[in-house]
Structures are given as structure tokens and as C-alpha cells.
Design a protein around this motif. Structure first.
Motif, PDB file in Angstrom:
ATOM      1  N   ILE A   1       0.968  -1.223  -0.065  1.00 24.86           N
ATOM      2  CA  ILE A   1      -0.043   0.143   0.001  1.00 24.86           C
ATOM      3  C   ILE A   1       0.793   1.164  -0.019  1.00 24.86           C
ATOM      4  N   VAL A   2       0.512   2.363  -0.769  1.00 25.56           N
ATOM      5  CA  VAL A   2       1.294   3.629  -0.907  1.00 25.56           C
ATOM      6  C   VAL A   2       0.522   4.134   0.233  1.00 25.56           C
ATOM      7  N   ASP A   3       1.171   4.645   1.515  1.00 30.13           N
ATOM      8  CA  ASP A   3       0.587   5.356   2.489  1.00 30.13           C
ATOM      9  C   ASP A   3       1.129   6.864   2.331  1.00 30.13           C
ATOM     10  N   ARG A   4       0.634   7.448   1.363  1.00 32.92           N
ATOM     11  CA  ARG A   4       1.163   8.709   0.580  1.00 32.92           C
ATOM     12  C   ARG A   4       1.475   9.674   1.635  1.00 32.92           C
ATOM     13  N   SER A   5       0.736  10.278   2.536  1.00 29.33           N
ATOM     14  CA  SER A   5       0.961  11.238   3.183  1.00 29.33           C
ATOM     15  C   SER A   5       1.726  10.994   4.602  1.00 29.33           C
ATOM     16  N   ASN A   6       1.992   9.404   4.758  1.00 25.99           N
ATOM     17  CA  ASN A   6       3.281   9.300   5.454  1.00 25.99           C
ATOM     18  C   ASN A   6       4.680   9.046   4.873  1.00 25.99           C
ATOM     19  N   ASN A   7       4.544   9.140   3.671  1.00 25.45           N
ATOM     20  CA  ASN A   7       5.829   8.795   2.807  1.00 25.45           C
ATOM     21  C   ASN A   7       6.228   7.427   3.076  1.00 25.45           C
ATOM     22  N   ARG A   8       5.296   6.416   3.264  1.00 26.26           N
ATOM     23  CA  ARG A   8       5.713   5.058   3.465  1.00 26.26           C
ATOM     24  C   ARG A   8       5.203   4.156   2.293  1.00 26.26           C
ATOM     25  N   ILE A   9       5.767   2.705   2.442  1.00 23.87           N
ATOM     26  CA  ILE A   9       4.649   1.782   1.784  1.00 23.87           C
ATOM     27  C   ILE A   9       4.604   0.865   2.865  1.00 23.87           C
ATOM     28  N   ARG A  10       3.054   0.291   3.219  1.00 23.62           N
ATOM     29  CA  ARG A  10       2.858  -0.477   4.136  1.00 23.62           C
ATOM     30  C   ARG A  10       2.733  -1.840   3.655  1.00 23.62           C
ATOM     31  N   VAL A  11       2.956  -2.801   4.083  1.00 26.66           N
ATOM     32  CA  VAL A  11       2.481  -4.170   3.460  1.00 26.66           C
ATOM     33  C   VAL A  11       1.571  -4.916   4.491  1.00 26.66           C
ATOM     34  N   VAL A  12       0.498  -5.442   4.001  1.00 26.34           N
ATOM     35  CA  VAL A  12      -0.463  -6.095   4.856  1.00 26.34           C
ATOM     36  C   VAL A  12      -0.278  -7.825   4.549  1.00 26.34           C
ATOM     37  N   ASN A  13      -0.060  -8.507   5.314  1.00 27.09           N
ATOM     38  CA  ASN A  13       0.007 -10.013   5.167  1.00 27.09           C
ATOM     39  C   ASN A  13      -1.454 -10.434   5.106  1.00 27.09           C
ATOM     40  N   LEU A  14      -2.091 -11.000   3.999  1.00 29.36           N
ATOM     41  CA  LEU A  14      -3.445 -11.241   4.003  1.00 29.36           C
ATOM     42  C   LEU A  14      -3.737 -12.372   4.657  1.00 29.36           C
ATOM     43  N   THR A  15      -2.892 -13.244   5.085  1.00 26.98           N
ATOM     44  CA  THR A  15      -3.086 -14.554   5.608  1.00 26.98           C
ATOM     45  C   THR A  15      -3.401 -14.190   7.140  1.00 26.98           C
ATOM     46  N   SER A  16      -2.466 -13.309   7.795  1.00 23.42           N
ATOM     47  CA  SER A  16      -2.463 -12.996   9.325  1.00 23.42           C
ATOM     48  C   SER A  16      -3.396 -11.823   9.483  1.00 23.42           C
ATOM     49  N   GLY A  17      -3.596 -10.964   8.479  1.00 22.18           N
ATOM     50  CA  GLY A  17      -4.108  -9.697   8.777  1.00 22.18           C
ATOM     51  C   GLY A  17      -3.045  -8.735   9.309  1.00 22.18           C
ATOM     52  N   LEU A  18      -1.864  -8.949   9.690  1.00 20.78           N
ATOM     53  CA  LEU A  18      -0.846  -8.050  10.256  1.00 20.78           C
ATOM     54  C   LEU A  18      -0.235  -7.005   9.157  1.00 20.78           C
ATOM     55  N   ILE A  19      -0.102  -5.905   9.649  1.00 19.25           N
ATOM     56  CA  ILE A  19       0.665  -4.739   8.810  1.00 19.25           C
ATOM     57  C   ILE A  19       1.675  -4.449   9.572  1.00 19.25           C
ATOM     58  N   SER A  20       2.792  -4.029   8.471  1.00 18.84           N
ATOM     59  CA  SER A  20       4.105  -3.528   8.885  1.00 18.84           C
ATOM     60  C   SER A  20       4.672  -2.338   7.806  1.00 18.84           C
ATOM     61  N   THR A  21       5.658  -1.844   7.976  1.00 15.76           N
ATOM     62  CA  THR A  21       6.199  -0.661   7.102  1.00 15.76           C
ATOM     63  C   THR A  21       7.034  -1.572   6.257  1.00 15.76           C
ATOM     64  N   TYR A  22       6.857  -1.339   4.879  1.00 15.89           N
ATOM     65  CA  TYR A  22       7.952  -2.003   4.182  1.00 15.89           C
ATOM     66  C   TYR A  22       9.171  -1.146   3.673  1.00 15.89           C
ATOM     67  N   ALA A  23       8.715   0.147   3.542  1.00 16.10           N
ATOM     68  CA  ALA A  23       9.857   0.875   2.702  1.00 16.10           C
ATOM     69  C   ALA A  23       9.507   2.511   3.462  1.00 16.10           C
ATOM     70  N   GLY A  24      10.457   3.420   3.436  1.00 21.75           N
ATOM     71  CA  GLY A  24      10.207   4.615   3.892  1.00 21.75           C
ATOM     72  C   GLY A  24      10.360   5.038   5.270  1.00 21.75           C
ATOM     73  N   GLY A  25      10.361   6.108   5.658  1.00 20.65           N
ATOM     74  CA  GLY A  25      10.724   6.624   7.054  1.00 20.65           C
ATOM     75  C   GLY A  25      12.120   7.077   7.557  1.00 20.65           C
ATOM     76  N   GLY A  26      12.826   6.891   6.444  1.00 19.33           N
ATOM     77  CA  GLY A  26      14.326   7.347   6.656  1.00 19.33           C
ATOM     78  C   GLY A  26      14.494   8.763   6.409  1.00 19.33           C
ATOM     79  N   SER A  27      15.573   9.508   6.495  1.00 21.07           N
ATOM     80  CA  SER A  27      15.864  10.663   6.350  1.00 21.07           C
ATOM     81  C   SER A  27      17.179  11.012   5.466  1.00 21.07           C
ATOM     82  N   ALA A  28      17.736   9.772   4.786  1.00 20.22           N
ATOM     83  CA  ALA A  28      18.687   9.915   3.829  1.00 20.22           C
ATOM     84  C   ALA A  28      18.346  10.978   2.809  1.00 20.22           C
ATOM     85  N   GLN A  29      19.649  11.798   2.464  1.00 19.42           N
ATOM     86  CA  GLN A  29      19.568  13.076   1.505  1.00 19.42           C
ATOM     87  C   GLN A  29      19.877  12.505   0.163  1.00 19.42           C
ATOM     88  N   GLY A  30      19.517  13.535  -0.931  1.00 13.69           N
ATOM     89  CA  GLY A  30      19.996  13.204  -2.205  1.00 13.69           C
ATOM     90  C   GLY A  30      21.643  13.457  -2.353  1.00 13.69           C
TER      91      GLY A  30
END
Length: 354
Positions: free
Chosen positions: A109-138
Motif C-alpha cells: 500500500i502506498v501510504d502517501r501522506s506518511n511517505n511510506r509503503i505499508r504491507v499487509v499479510n493477507l493470511t495473518s491480517g497484520l500490517i508493517s512498514t515495508y519502505a520509507g521513514g528514513g531521512s537520507a538525503q539526495g
């Protein structure tokens, strides 16, 4: 896809989610047409015909082939919480693009305003952050490291590639980024180049707002974005192109300062903003046009035709011919059981061309 009542004739349009096309947020599990949602901003379709959709009510929902709609992720409150817990109790903030990995039963899932990609395990129903949340610069914004340390901004579309990697349009970083499925290391796959020279045949310019949706054909990643170069009559314009293995692009559609009318080959047709693209099983390419139409590029002739919409914004034509119906700002699209399904964004509904 099952419909309430008698199925319409082929070639007609009807609404499968939010038939009264009024903004709302139905949390209960109900029949799709009877539910209210926000603006549908993301679509992903499973092989069994299940449609997943993200909407501006800060939820991701599931529409079964039988027409039942339920919440998969999100509480309806905009926020950033709930990692490692039940997805239905987690807060999302403006979810958009979706990608489904059926082999692993994971929904990204694009969690746009959080600048993250979240992922849902459709078997367990659990969610976590898959990408984003860092502060590395260009210039890399975290390239070469794990995806959860990357700096993402302006996320819109997602796609699972044939290599099982996750590809994402990171619009404000001007490119398509790739997350390795084994290591979760993130790298830039397509990068905008500064300037635009008419001497070059074709180059990627930028995502242009809602652009940079992705699809795959047998030869590689196909991108709807803004391009420039001699293949586009030198100026920056909307187009569709395939990225080749050497990093070059093959021109598939779009031309600067030409005709926007149906009936011409795709490479000489001027396109409006492209909000979504998808292939059907016959390799015809469909794209959502910001001028309130969905258009088709024939796999053989390469001719462009309109398949849904009149070019005028509105909501009309229910159970009538698709090309006589009005739609309003279509975006993500896909196919369920051979039928085109798409987000009719400004009408707050999901519609299906039967």
C-alpha cells in the motif's frame, strides 16, 4: 464479478462500489454498491477476481467476486500507527497505489501522506512498514540500503515485476525505484535526466503529478509518464514507453502537438495526463485519460480508441453503452474476469465495463 439483479448486456457500464456516488466511509461489511467510500485512488486485482481498492477515507478495502465489500486496512482516521498489529486497527494517511503479491499473499500500500509503503499479510491480517521513514538525503535518498531507511516523498503507484521486486513511483525524487524481494535493498531503476534535447530519440522526463503508473509486457516495464526527445516531436509531453534492458526506451504512445482524436496510431496521437495503465489478456493496453475517458491501444494495429467515457466530466450512463457514459477523473484500472474495472475518482465510486 457478480452483480445485484440481472447482469447487464456486454458493452455496458455499471457501478460496483458506491452506486449513489456520494462521499462517505462505510466501515461495515456490506454489498459493494451499497457502501460509501472516499475517492478511490488505488486498484489491484487478484487472479480470482477479487478487487482491492484504496480510498481517501484512509482505508483499503476488498471487493469479492460475489460483490461483498469489507475493510482490509485502516481505521478511517488519518495517521501513522499500528505496525505489527491488525491492519484493520492501523491508521493510514491517504492510501493510494496498491500492488498484490499473490505468491506471498501480501498487499503493498502506498501510504502517501506518511511517505511510506505499508504491507499487509493477507493470511495473518497484520500490517508493517515495508519502505520509507528514513531521512537520507539526495542524490540517492537511501539507495543501496534497506528500504525502511529510504527517504520517500510523493509516492503514487506500485507494481510487482516479473522478478518479484516491488517497483514504486517516487514522484518527488523523479524516478522509479526498485526494492529487491530478497534483501529489501532499494535502488533507483529509472531516473529523470536534467534537460531535454531534441537530438535524443526518447527520454523519461518526470511523473507529471498523477503519472508513472506501471504495467509489464513480455519485454519489460511499461510506463505512463512525461517524455521528451525526437520521438515525441522534441517537446515534453505525455506518453507511454517501455524501458529496455539497456536503460533506453521504446516509444509506444504519445506525440507533441498532434491530434487527440481516436483512430490514429498511438505514436502519433497526443495524449492527456495518464492516470493509470493496464494490459488485458490479449495484450491490448488501456489507459485512464485525465480528460474523463479510458482509452485502448490495440495490440495489433496500435490504433487508439475510447472504450469508456465521452470526454465530459459527469456521472451518467449506468447500464448503458460504455462510450455514452460520463465519468469523472478515472485513475487506477485493472481487469477482473476479463472485465475492465476502474476508480471513478471524482465520483467516489468504482465502476466496471461489462
Amino acid at each position: 464479478m457478480t452483480v445485484e439483479g440481472t447482469a447487464p448486456p456486454l458493452g455496458t457500464l455499471f457501478t460496483v462500489v458506491n452506486a449513489d456516488h456520494t462521499a462517505g466511509d462505510t466501515a461495515a461489511s456490506v454489498s459493494g454498491p451499497r457502501a460509501r467510500i472516499g475517492r478511490p485512488n488505488g486498484i489491484a486485482v487478484a487472479s480470482d477476481g477479487t478487487v482491492y481498492l484504496a480510498d481517501s477515507s484512509h482505508r483499503v478495502r476488498k471487493l469479492t467476486p460475489q460483490g461483498a465489500l469489507s475493510v482490509v486496512a485502516g481505521t478511517g482516521n488519518g495517521g501513522n500507527s499500528g505496525d505489527f498489529g491488525a491492519a484493520v486497527k492501523a491508521d493510514l494517511n491517504n492510501p493510494m497505489g496498491l500492488a498484490l503479491d499473490e505468491a506471498k499473499n501480501l498487499l503493498y500500500i502506498v501510504d502517501r501522506s506518511n511517505n511510506r509503503i505499508r504491507v499487509v499479510n493477507l493470511t495473518s491480517g497484520l500490517i508493517s512498514t515495508y519502505a520509507g521513514g528514513g531521512s537520507a538525503q539526495g542524490p540517492g535518498y537511501g539507495d543501496g540500503g534497506v528500504a525502511t531507511a529510504a527517504n520517500l516523498y510523493g509516492l503514487r503507484h506500485l507494481s510487482i515485476g516479473p522478478d518479484k521486486a516491488l517497483y514504486l513511483s517516487d514522484q518527488n525524487r523523479n524516478g522509479i525505484r526498485r526494492i529487491d524481494p530478497d534483501t529489501t535493498v532499494i535502488t533507483t531503476f529509472i531516473q529523470s535526466m536534467n534537460g531535454c534535447s531534441g537530438t535524443e530519440p526518447l527520454k523519461y522526463y518526470d511523473c507529471g503529478g498523477e503519472g508513472c503508473d506501471m504495467a509489464w509486457d513480455k519485454d519489460g516495464l511499461v510506463l505512463g509518464a512525461r517524455f521528451c526527445g525526437s520521438a515525441m516531436n522534441t517537446s515534453v509531453t505525455w506518453g507511454i514507453a517501455r524501458r529496455n534492458n539497456d536503460g533506453s526506451f521504446t516509444h509506444l504512445a504519445g506525440w507533441y502537438n498532434g491530434s487527440t482524436a481516436d483512430g490514429a496510431v498511438a505514436t502519433s496521437t497526443t495524449l492527456n495526463q495518464i492516470n493509470g495503465i493496464a494490459y488485458d489478456d490479449n495484450e491490448n493496453l488501456f489507459f485512464a485519460d485525465a480528460q474523463h475517458r479510458i482509452r485502448r491501444i490495440d495490440a495489433t494495429s496500435r490504433i487508439v480508441t475510447t472504450v469508456v467515457g465521452t470526454g465530459t466530466a459527469g456521472y451518467s450512463g449506468e447500464y448503458g453503452p460504455t462510450t455514452s457514459a460520463t465519468i469523472n477523473s478515472p485513475n487506477d484500472l485493472g481487469f477482473t474476469d476479463g472485465h475492465l474495472v476502474f476508480g471513478d475518482e471524482a465520483n467516489y465510486c468504482v465502476r466496471l465495463a461489462w
